[in-house]
Write an enzyme that holds these catalytic residues in place. Structure first.
Site, PDB file in Angstrom:
ATOM      1  N   ASP A 139       0.852  -1.193   0.000  1.00  0.00           N
ATOM      2  CA  ASP A 139       0.000   0.000   0.000  1.00  0.00           C
ATOM      3  C   ASP A 139       0.886   1.240   0.000  1.00  0.00           C
ATOM      4  O   ASP A 139       1.896   1.291   0.699  1.00  0.00           O
ATOM      5  CB  ASP A 139      -0.915   0.004   1.237  1.00  0.00           C
ATOM      6  CG  ASP A 139      -2.119   0.894   1.053  1.00  0.00           C
ATOM      7  OD1 ASP A 139      -3.250   0.374   1.024  1.00  0.00           O
ATOM      8  OD2 ASP A 139      -1.941   2.135   0.912  1.00  0.00           O
ATOM      9  N   LEU A 182      -0.105   4.063   1.100  1.00  0.00           N
ATOM     10  CA  LEU A 182      -0.587   4.914   2.202  1.00  0.00           C
ATOM     11  C   LEU A 182      -0.877   6.323   1.687  1.00  0.00           C
ATOM     12  O   LEU A 182      -0.287   7.312   2.133  1.00  0.00           O
ATOM     13  CB  LEU A 182       0.402   4.931   3.375  1.00  0.00           C
ATOM     14  CG  LEU A 182       0.653   3.580   4.032  1.00  0.00           C
ATOM     15  CD1 LEU A 182       1.633   3.702   5.194  1.00  0.00           C
ATOM     16  CD2 LEU A 182      -0.654   2.962   4.543  1.00  0.00           C
ATOM     17  N   ILE A 225       1.968   1.183  -6.604  1.00  0.00           N
ATOM     18  CA  ILE A 225       1.806   0.138  -7.639  1.00  0.00           C
ATOM     19  C   ILE A 225       2.247   0.617  -9.023  1.00  0.00           C
ATOM     20  O   ILE A 225       2.361  -0.184  -9.947  1.00  0.00           O
ATOM     21  CB  ILE A 225       0.360  -0.413  -7.706  1.00  0.00           C
ATOM     22  CG1 ILE A 225      -0.663   0.688  -7.968  1.00  0.00           C
ATOM     23  CG2 ILE A 225       0.021  -1.194  -6.434  1.00  0.00           C
ATOM     24  CD1 ILE A 225      -2.036   0.169  -8.374  1.00  0.00           C
ATOM     25  N   LEU A 254      -6.551  -4.598  -4.898  1.00  0.00           N
ATOM     26  CA  LEU A 254      -7.589  -3.651  -4.477  1.00  0.00           C
ATOM     27  C   LEU A 254      -7.119  -2.196  -4.523  1.00  0.00           C
ATOM     28  O   LEU A 254      -7.947  -1.287  -4.386  1.00  0.00           O
ATOM     29  CB  LEU A 254      -8.038  -3.941  -3.037  1.00  0.00           C
ATOM     30  CG  LEU A 254      -8.695  -5.284  -2.764  1.00  0.00           C
ATOM     31  CD1 LEU A 254      -7.785  -6.147  -1.906  1.00  0.00           C
ATOM     32  CD2 LEU A 254     -10.031  -5.125  -2.071  1.00  0.00           C
ATOM     33  N   THR A 274     -15.729  -2.791  -9.713  1.00  0.00           N
ATOM     34  CA  THR A 274     -16.969  -2.207  -9.211  1.00  0.00           C
ATOM     35  C   THR A 274     -18.101  -2.346 -10.223  1.00  0.00           C
ATOM     36  O   THR A 274     -17.857  -2.357 -11.438  1.00  0.00           O
ATOM     37  CB  THR A 274     -16.731  -0.706  -8.924  1.00  0.00           C
ATOM     38  OG1 THR A 274     -17.979  -0.041  -8.799  1.00  0.00           O
ATOM     39  CG2 THR A 274     -15.959  -0.026 -10.047  1.00  0.00           C
ATOM     40  N   ASP A 275     -19.332  -2.389  -9.724  1.00  0.00           N
ATOM     41  CA  ASP A 275     -20.490  -2.427 -10.627  1.00  0.00           C
ATOM     42  C   ASP A 275     -20.632  -1.124 -11.412  1.00  0.00           C
ATOM     43  O   ASP A 275     -21.343  -1.063 -12.404  1.00  0.00           O
ATOM     44  CB  ASP A 275     -21.778  -2.736  -9.845  1.00  0.00           C
ATOM     45  CG  ASP A 275     -22.139  -1.684  -8.797  1.00  0.00           C
ATOM     46  OD1 ASP A 275     -21.349  -0.739  -8.581  1.00  0.00           O
ATOM     47  OD2 ASP A 275     -23.233  -1.809  -8.200  1.00  0.00           O
ATOM     48  N   GLU A 276     -19.930  -0.078 -10.965  1.00  0.00           N
ATOM     49  CA  GLU A 276     -20.077   1.223 -11.634  1.00  0.00           C
ATOM     50  C   GLU A 276     -19.557   1.200 -13.067  1.00  0.00           C
ATOM     51  O   GLU A 276     -19.873   2.085 -13.852  1.00  0.00           O
ATOM     52  CB  GLU A 276     -19.378   2.321 -10.822  1.00  0.00           C
ATOM     53  CG  GLU A 276     -19.946   2.425  -9.421  1.00  0.00           C
ATOM     54  CD  GLU A 276     -19.531   3.671  -8.649  1.00  0.00           C
ATOM     55  OE1 GLU A 276     -19.232   4.691  -9.286  1.00  0.00           O
ATOM     56  OE2 GLU A 276     -19.539   3.613  -7.414  1.00  0.00           O
ATOM     57  N   TYR A 320     -13.802   7.985 -12.431  1.00  0.00           N
ATOM     58  CA  TYR A 320     -13.479   6.841 -11.556  1.00  0.00           C
ATOM     59  C   TYR A 320     -13.858   5.528 -12.234  1.00  0.00           C
ATOM     60  O   TYR A 320     -13.032   4.625 -12.391  1.00  0.00           O
ATOM     61  CB  TYR A 320     -14.213   6.972 -10.209  1.00  0.00           C
ATOM     62  CG  TYR A 320     -14.275   5.657  -9.441  1.00  0.00           C
ATOM     63  CD1 TYR A 320     -13.125   5.056  -8.937  1.00  0.00           C
ATOM     64  CD2 TYR A 320     -15.502   5.005  -9.230  1.00  0.00           C
ATOM     65  CE1 TYR A 320     -13.178   3.841  -8.251  1.00  0.00           C
ATOM     66  CE2 TYR A 320     -15.564   3.804  -8.536  1.00  0.00           C
ATOM     67  CZ  TYR A 320     -14.404   3.216  -8.058  1.00  0.00           C
ATOM     68  OH  TYR A 320     -14.462   2.007  -7.388  1.00  0.00           O
ATOM     69  N   LYS A 325     -11.583   2.383 -13.698  1.00  0.00           N
ATOM     70  CA  LYS A 325     -11.726   0.997 -13.220  1.00  0.00           C
ATOM     71  C   LYS A 325     -12.032   0.067 -14.404  1.00  0.00           C
ATOM     72  O   LYS A 325     -11.500  -1.039 -14.500  1.00  0.00           O
ATOM     73  CB  LYS A 325     -12.826   0.892 -12.167  1.00  0.00           C
ATOM     74  CG  LYS A 325     -12.504   1.536 -10.836  1.00  0.00           C
ATOM     75  CD  LYS A 325     -11.347   0.880 -10.084  1.00  0.00           C
ATOM     76  CE  LYS A 325     -11.648  -0.535  -9.641  1.00  0.00           C
ATOM     77  NZ  LYS A 325     -10.511  -1.067  -8.824  1.00  0.00           N
ATOM     78  N   ASN A 381     -31.068   6.702  -2.284  1.00  0.00           N
ATOM     79  CA  ASN A 381     -30.274   7.453  -1.300  1.00  0.00           C
ATOM     80  C   ASN A 381     -31.184   8.057  -0.238  1.00  0.00           C
ATOM     81  O   ASN A 381     -30.812   8.138   0.930  1.00  0.00           O
ATOM     82  CB  ASN A 381     -29.480   8.555  -2.000  1.00  0.00           C
ATOM     83  CG  ASN A 381     -28.315   7.981  -2.795  1.00  0.00           C
ATOM     84  OD1 ASN A 381     -27.959   6.806  -2.626  1.00  0.00           O
ATOM     85  ND2 ASN A 381     -27.729   8.783  -3.656  1.00  0.00           N
TER      86      ASN A 381
HETATM   87  N1  NAD Z   1     -15.928   1.025  -1.502  1.00  0.00           N
HETATM   88  C1  NAD Z   1     -16.803   0.456  -2.339  1.00  0.00           C
HETATM   89  O1  NAD Z   1     -18.017   0.615  -2.172  1.00  0.00           O
HETATM   90  C2  NAD Z   1     -16.320  -0.412  -3.482  1.00  0.00           C
HETATM   91  C3  NAD Z   1     -17.258  -1.149  -4.200  1.00  0.00           C
HETATM   92  C4  NAD Z   1     -16.812  -1.967  -5.248  1.00  0.00           C
HETATM   93  C5  NAD Z   1     -15.474  -2.039  -5.545  1.00  0.00           C
HETATM   94  N2  NAD Z   1     -14.565  -1.300  -4.841  1.00  0.00           N
HETATM   95  C6  NAD Z   1     -13.138  -1.426  -5.196  1.00  0.00           C
HETATM   96  O2  NAD Z   1     -12.478  -2.034  -4.096  1.00  0.00           O
HETATM   97  C7  NAD Z   1     -11.141  -1.535  -3.991  1.00  0.00           C
HETATM   98  C8  NAD Z   1     -10.914  -1.022  -2.597  1.00  0.00           C
HETATM   99  O3  NAD Z   1     -11.835   0.026  -2.325  1.00  0.00           O
HETATM  100  P1  NAD Z   1     -11.831   0.792  -0.928  1.00  0.00           P
HETATM  101  O4  NAD Z   1     -13.185   1.343  -0.730  1.00  0.00           O
HETATM  102  O5  NAD Z   1     -11.230  -0.071   0.108  1.00  0.00           O
HETATM  103  O6  NAD Z   1     -10.822   1.987  -1.253  1.00  0.00           O
HETATM  104  P2  NAD Z   1      -9.984   2.896  -0.277  1.00  0.00           P
HETATM  105  O7  NAD Z   1      -9.876   4.219  -0.953  1.00  0.00           O
HETATM  106  O8  NAD Z   1     -10.486   2.826   1.121  1.00  0.00           O
HETATM  107  O9  NAD Z   1      -8.539   2.198  -0.265  1.00  0.00           O
HETATM  108  C9  NAD Z   1      -7.679   2.224  -1.369  1.00  0.00           C
HETATM  109  C10 NAD Z   1      -6.288   1.843  -0.880  1.00  0.00           C
HETATM  110  O10 NAD Z   1      -5.406   1.841  -2.011  1.00  0.00           O
HETATM  111  C11 NAD Z   1      -4.191   2.488  -1.643  1.00  0.00           C
HETATM  112  N3  NAD Z   1      -3.597   3.075  -2.855  1.00  0.00           N
HETATM  113  C12 NAD Z   1      -4.115   4.088  -3.599  1.00  0.00           C
HETATM  114  N4  NAD Z   1      -3.264   4.377  -4.607  1.00  0.00           N
HETATM  115  C13 NAD Z   1      -2.217   3.507  -4.502  1.00  0.00           C
HETATM  116  C14 NAD Z   1      -1.047   3.292  -5.264  1.00  0.00           C
HETATM  117  N5  NAD Z   1      -0.766   4.050  -6.332  1.00  0.00           N
HETATM  118  N6  NAD Z   1      -0.214   2.305  -4.886  1.00  0.00           N
HETATM  119  C15 NAD Z   1      -0.479   1.529  -3.798  1.00  0.00           C
HETATM  120  N7  NAD Z   1      -1.577   1.706  -3.021  1.00  0.00           N
HETATM  121  C16 NAD Z   1      -2.434   2.682  -3.375  1.00  0.00           C
HETATM  122  C17 NAD Z   1      -4.614   3.547  -0.643  1.00  0.00           C
HETATM  123  O11 NAD Z   1      -3.513   3.982   0.182  1.00  0.00           O
HETATM  124  C18 NAD Z   1      -5.696   2.819   0.145  1.00  0.00           C
HETATM  125  O12 NAD Z   1      -5.153   2.116   1.234  1.00  0.00           O
HETATM  126  C19 NAD Z   1     -10.993  -0.488  -5.085  1.00  0.00           C
HETATM  127  O13 NAD Z   1     -10.339  -1.078  -6.167  1.00  0.00           O
HETATM  128  C20 NAD Z   1     -12.415  -0.112  -5.443  1.00  0.00           C
HETATM  129  O14 NAD Z   1     -12.507   0.303  -6.780  1.00  0.00           O
HETATM  130  C21 NAD Z   1     -14.960  -0.488  -3.818  1.00  0.00           C
END
Ligand code: NAD
Length: 329
Positions: free
Chosen positions: A37, A39, A64, A83, A127-129, A151, A155, A250
């Site tokens: 991560d 961070l 990443i 993720l 994501t479903d989006e 966004y 994705k 909502n």
């Molecule tokens: N939250 C939702 O409702 C939801 C729904 C469907 C899918 N998702 C997908 O699930 C995944 C996680 O979502 P989340 O809600 O936990 O997101 P989040 O924003 O809480 O966490 C994302 C994490 O990725 C890390 N990160 C960001 N850029 C980075 C980089 N360049 N290199 C390394 N680490 C990096 C961040 O530090 C963070 O810890 C995402 O891919 C998101 O698209 C989320």
């Protein structure tokens, strides 16, 4: 046999829940986790405090998009659950560049390294989006991608690159597309934690447009179970929708949050709609149910009550994040 698993975005909301679940009671005894991560503002080391010092866990801070770092970390990994992402739609409307960088370039960097190192499987958490908005019915995995926000477009691009790596290079890629998540440790810029924390402090909450946008809500525990089902039992080159949670507008959701806070509609301020705001999302989760036996277990009322209680109990977790995470008015 030991499985070396790289989890990217492990310090975020869903990634940390996934890692805590893998290494917690009842988790697989043979998985060794490398948590990667960068961070960013959304990554929080406190989310992983419960597993710090675990003998099958190590944390690597890194981006990443950094090919040399990714190559080093990928060496010796058997599987990847990816993720890491920029995840907030509103931020993508203000500046999409970091979304393209992380969600597209970062994903490609991981895929290239995974291919090079002969990784056995790669789960692209999406994501479903990516499907866009729909009036009626629900999306199956065969639906064309029609993302409407930077966004979701970033994705969708990551998903396409991942699936292309399966076809071109034979990498075992599995894509998950989940509906909206809620639960503890979600960054307080997202709708549910933002509204819970605003109401806790007696503030009004901003509701976009007419409030009739419909979303399907899934507890993060269920999402994590779905990801694990796909990692352990999914098929190469396959997309799996993960939904089956509660579908509500909502406005209905805000009604539940007001009730939980003991507040009324006087605490709600209708604000100008989000640009390109998708009207309705709904995923068809038949495939993951039939093929992998997955079904959500957390009831929305119970899950929301527990989430509200968590934010009440953990003010010290979210309060420092609010100024840094606040979007310009
Ligand atoms: N939250 C939702 O409702 C939801 C729904 C469907 C899918 N998702 C997908 O699930 C995944 C996680 O979502 P989340 O809600 O936990 O997101 P989040 O924003 O809480 O966490 C994302 C994490 O990725 C890390 N990160 C960001 N850029 C980075 C980089 N360049 N290199 C390394 N680490 C990096 C961040 O530090 C963070 O810890 C995402 O891919 C998101 O698209 C989320």
């Amino acid at each position: 046999m030991t499985t070396h698993l790289l989890v990217t975005g492990a310090a975020g909301f869903i990634g940390s829940q996934y890692v805590r679940t893998l290494l917690g009671p009842g988790g697989p005894p043979d998985v060794v986790v490398t948590a990667l991560d960068a961070l960013t503002y959304a990554g929080n080391p406190d989310n992983l405090a419960a597993v710090r010092g675990h003998p099958r866990y190590r944390f690597e801070r890194g981006d990443i998009c950094d090919a040399a770092l990714v190559d080093r970390v990928m060496a010796g990994q058997d599987q990847v659950v990816h993720l890491a992402a920029e995840s907030h739609v509103d931020r993508s409307l203000l500046d999409a560049s970091v979304f393209v960088r992380t969600n597209v370039h970062g994903t490609q960097t991981l895929l290239d390294a995974a291919t090079r190192h002969g990784v056995a499987s790669f789960v692209q958490v999406s994501t479903d989006e990516v499907y866009g908005s729909l009036e009626h019915g629900s999306w199956t995995e065969d639906e064309p991608l029609r993302p409407n926000s930077p966004y979701s477009a970033s994705k969708a691009s990551g998903d396409l690159l991942a699936l292309a790596h399966h076809v071109s290079h034979g990498l075992d890629v599995r894509v998950t597309r989940c509906s909206n998540n809620y639960g503890p440790r979600q960054f307080p810029e997202k709708l549910i934690p933002r509204f819970i924390t605003l109401l806790m402090d007696g503030h009004r909450v901003p509701l976009y447009g007419d409030g009739l946008n419909v979303r399907e809500w899934l507890h993060v525990d269920d999402h994590v179970r779905g990801i694990e089902a796909v990692r352990t039992r999914g098929r190469a080159g396959r997309v799996y929708n993960i939904g089956g949670g509660a579908t509500l507008s909502n406005k209905e959701l805000v009604g539940l949050l007001l009730e939980a806070a003991g507040a009324d509609w006087g605490s709600v301020e209708y604000v100008e709609d989000r640009k390109g705001h998708d009207r309705r999302y709904a995923v068809d989760s038949t495939r993951i149910q039939r093929e992998l036996g997955f079904a959500p277990a957390v009831d929305l009322a119970d899950g929301l009550a527990a989430t509200v209680a968590w934010y009440h109990k953990h003010r010290s977790w979210w309060e420092p994040l609010v100024p840094a995470g606040s979007l310009p008015a």
